[in-house]
Design an enzyme around this catalytic site. Structure first.
Site, mmCIF file in Angstrom:
data_model
loop_
_atom_site.group_PDB
_atom_site.id
_atom_site.type_symbol
_atom_site.label_atom_id
_atom_site.label_comp_id
_atom_site.label_asym_id
_atom_site.label_seq_id
_atom_site.Cartn_x
_atom_site.Cartn_y
_atom_site.Cartn_z
ATOM 1 N N GLY A 186 0.818 -1.211 0.000
ATOM 2 C CA GLY A 186 0.000 0.000 0.000
ATOM 3 C C GLY A 186 0.850 1.259 0.000
ATOM 4 N N ASN A 216 4.000 1.571 -0.906
ATOM 5 C CA ASN A 216 4.711 1.662 -2.185
ATOM 6 C C ASN A 216 3.823 2.258 -3.278
ATOM 7 O OD1 ASN A 216 6.950 0.449 -1.043
ATOM 8 N ND2 ASN A 216 6.574 -1.564 -1.924
ATOM 9 N N ASP A 248 4.478 -2.680 -7.816
ATOM 10 C CA ASP A 248 3.729 -1.561 -7.231
ATOM 11 C C ASP A 248 3.894 -0.288 -8.062
ATOM 12 O OD1 ASP A 248 2.865 -3.168 -5.092
ATOM 13 O OD2 ASP A 248 4.738 -2.821 -4.012
#
Length: 308
Positions: free
Chosen positions: A47, A49, A254
């Site tokens: 999250g 990242n 990500d």
């Protein structure tokens, strides 16, 4: 969704993990004390990242999640200030510390990780109810599977009810039951796609299976250095990544997902957005670090120009 909006609004509901990384020639045996080669502390969590990468990608980025009131939590909050990511919805717990990851990286580059979620487990449906306005005000909501499922489902339902696009990274892998009708774009990597569908080595069939499981037509399967497979349910394409010397692949997925989401929020179609995400992730792996190595749009544009 605002068509070609100059400042697309991307909200990430996700996890924080302070990574305490041990570098060692091999894993210790039971009862053994082994001298390691190196140590690093890094801000992480899928999250975190994605929220940082979305901000760097040009989005008005906001993060929803939970931290402890410890010094690790302070470090994450300082990073948000430095990166210009909105952290006003983050709640901090006196009782549960900030999430911690303990990666062990061996000499051949192989790694295994113990994670202790701690305050991440407070990301429940009740938390989402307190912070619903941020999701409603977004163009895209980014979700992963590192948080409690009731919180994730509440966030996704709220987004769908308010015409906010939901982009899901199904990692770490968990059954997708309950996600039907809640996802607009699903972005697994090759291994995750195989595990979720039971289909090996055929991305077209994996995408069709994922589309049926979730009731969503847009599927992007990331292929590491090979790029990504993307389909909108009508046409499919493999978007190749330019060849580079990779230095650090942590957080590449990500970076890909955050750039994809930001371009979708700005009005790009799924193919254009995926291509931008592939190039952003490829540029990231040439630098050390996870989120903090994510490129800016102008860096990605230059990279695309140099590698048409």
């Amino acid at each position: 969704m605002s068509e070609n909006s100059k400042n697309p609004r991307v909200t990430t509901f996700g996890s924080f993990m302070m990574d305490l990384v041990a570098y060692t020639p091999r894993r210790p045996k039971s009862g053994e004390t082994l001298r390691g080669d190196g140590f690093a502390i890094a801000l992480g969590g899928k999250g975190f990242n994605q929220a940082i990468s979305a901000g760097r990608a040009g989005a008005n980025s906001a993060m929803l999640g939970n931290l402890g009131t410890d010094s690790f939590g302070d470090d994450f909050m300082k990073a948000f200030v430095a990166e210009g990511v909105s952290a006003t919805d983050i709640e901090r717990s006196d009782e549960l510390g900030t999430g911690v990851g303990l990666p062990v990286v061996t000499g051949d580059g192989d790694n295994s990780i113990i994670i202790i979620p701690q305050s991440n487990d407070l990301g429940t449906a009740q938390y989402i109810a307190r912070h619903h306005e941020t999701i409603i005000g977004s163009d895209v909501l980014l979700l992963q599977l590192e948080l409690p499922s009731d919180g994730n489902f509440a966030a996704a339902k709220l987004a769908k009810e308010n015409q906010v696009m939901v982009v899901l990274t199904p990692a770490p892998v968990a059954p997708l039951s309950g996600w039907e009708g809640l996802v607009d774009v699903v972005v697994p990597n090759e291994g995750e796609a195989a595990e979720l569908t039971g289909i090996e080595g055929d991305v077209e069939k994996q995408a069709q299976a994922l589309s049926r499981m979730l009731g969503c037509t847009n599927v992007v399967i990331t292929l590491g250095p090979k790029g990504a497979f993307v389909t909108d349910g009508q046409r499919s394409e493999i978007i190749s990544a330019p060849k580079v010397a990779a230095i650090d692949t942590i957080g590449a997925g990500d970076t890909m997902c955050a750039n994809l989401a930001t371009r979708l929020a700005a009005g790009d179609d799924i193919f254009t957005a995926t291509r931008f995400g592939v190039y952003a992730a490829t540029l990231k792996v040439t630098r050390k670090g996870a989120a903090m190595a994510s490129p800016t749009p102008s860096e990605v544009q230059n990279f695309i120009a140099q590698n048409p």
